[in-house]
Design a protein around this motif. Structure first.
Motif: not given
Length: 426
Positions: A405-423
């Protein structure tokens, strides 16, 4: 919470491990298919590191008595390693949108550079900007990268050229490293351009005699942590001799060599990098066959930048030849005023379409191999027990959608997690 765990991700349709045997990079045949688990769960401990990954029912049994600070139901979704952006210039002031118009009208990068635009324009604005203003815009840009799935990013100085402004940029990067959740690899790039009124040799002398000793001192007393040294090795910028002197001096104070080479003209920069023990070389649009062979043999990674070749209408780097010869290929966004892109999913898509990489090759290049280019693949770049819990959850039944999906990442990504913490949560 004593004895508990930080995070449980349950029952994902796919968990893309990328590596499953502790590999520090993937090259050649190892890139044909990545390690993927179906119907799996993942546990991150309170220390931020991955404690377990496996079939959902086995994890449920193993951890049935345990407590978690957070649980996320990943039914029908995919979990991937956080993306690693191996090449950015994210600290600067002064927009260059007017130059984009000039390029569209036919001006080349060097035309603009020689007319006082390009790096020189940004240098003037960055010298004038306050440290607070630079930090504020930098933090906002890192937020954009993070929302596009990046959890580790290489950040260069290089819009100061004089010691005072280079240190100002490095302090801004250091502050972000300490205060923000995104991981940062800091690069001193004082040799990004030859400052007005100096020759390349004089600029190199200033860096070697003044800049690097100061960085060594600031590193020793814990004020500024720098990981890498970079030089723009290019015709009309830093020649091979000046590049060699600067990189060697940086290596002597413990910095990893990670530099711009063979972008606009064939300079034998790749051969030089291998000789000096470089960890990574970026761009390589004009690299020689000998340079490719040398990089493969030395396990020196190639950081390819699809946005740059695309926006500047340069010839594409020869990714296929590099991959076929066993070079460790990584990807970066090259985010800067000349190539304004925050998104590693878009970078991967361009790599597949314009550089003819496969989707597994592109994902490996934006995870384990990008981490390798930064000397961090022992802790980052794959989902394996003992590694840092940096990951993204996408709302799709197959991981390839992140690239497809070109340019579709904003809709696709539900969570971003760093060191086990939802950022980030959509």
């Amino acid at each position: 919470m004593a004895g508990g765990h930080r995070l449980l991700l349950e029952n994902a349709r796919q968990v893309v491990l990328v590596c499953a045997r502790g590999e520090r990079f993937l090259a050649r045949d190892a890139l044909r298919s990545l390690a993927v688990l179906e119907g799996a769960s993942l546990v991150v401990g309170t220390d931020g590191f991955i404690k377990a990954i496996g079939p959902a029912d086995a994890i449920q049994k193993q951890f049935s008595e345990e407590t978690f600070q957070e649980r996320i139901d990943c039914t029908g979704k995919c979990i991937l390693p956080g993306l690693v952006d191996a090449h950015t210039h994210p600290v600067w002031a002064g927009e260059r949108v007017h130059e984009f118009a000039m390029k569209l009208a036919g001006a080349t990068y060097m035309d603009i550079h020689q007319a006082g635009g390009g790096i020189n324009f940004t240098v003037e604005r960055t010298r004038q900007a306050s440290e607070e203003a630079l930090f504020s815009s930098f933090r906002q840009r890192l937020g954009c990268m993070m929302r596009a799935g990046t959890t580790l990013v290489e950040c260069k100085s290089g819009y100061g050229l004089n010691l005072e402004t280079e240190l100002k940029m490095l302090r801004v990067i250091e502050r972000a490293r300490r205060e923000l959740d995104i991981g940062i690899s800091a690069t001193y790039c004082g040799a990004h351009s030859v400052p007005k009124g100096k020759t390349a040799a004089e600029a190199a002398d200033d860096i070697i005699n003044n800049h690097l000793p100061k960085l060594k001192e600031l590193g020793r007393n814990g004020e500024i942590h720098v990981d890498n040294i970079d030089v723009f090795c290019e015709k009309g910028v830093f020649d091979l001799d000046s590049t060699r002197r600067i990189l060697q001096s940086g290596k002597d104070i413990g910095l990893q060599i990670n530099f711009h080479g063979d972008e606009l003209h064939p300079m034998k920069a790749a051969e030089l990098g291998v000789e000096l023990g470089a960890k990574a070389i970026s761009h390589l649009e004009e690299v020689s066959d000998e340079g490719i062979a040398a990089m493969a043999a030395a396990r020196c990674s190639a950081v390819l930048l699809p946005t740059t070749a695309y926006m500047l209408r340069l010839k594409q780097p020869r990714a296929r030849k590099m991959l076929d010869e066993g070079v460790i290929v990584a990807l970066g966004s090259d985010f800067n005023p000349n190539a304004y892109c925050f998104s590693m999913p878009m970078v991967m898509h361009l790599a597949c379409v314009n550089m003819r990489m496969s989707m597994p090759e592109a994902l490996a290049a934006a995870t384990i191999n990008a981490a390798y280019a930064l000397g961090k693949s022992h802790t980052h770049g794959s989902l394996e027990v003992g590694k840092q819990g940096d990951l993204i959850i996408i709302n799709s039944s197959r991981w390839e959608h992140l690239i497809y999906q070109f340019g579709g990442h904003h809709e696709l990504i539900d969570y971003v997690i760093a060191k086990g913490k939802v950022i980030y949560k959509k």
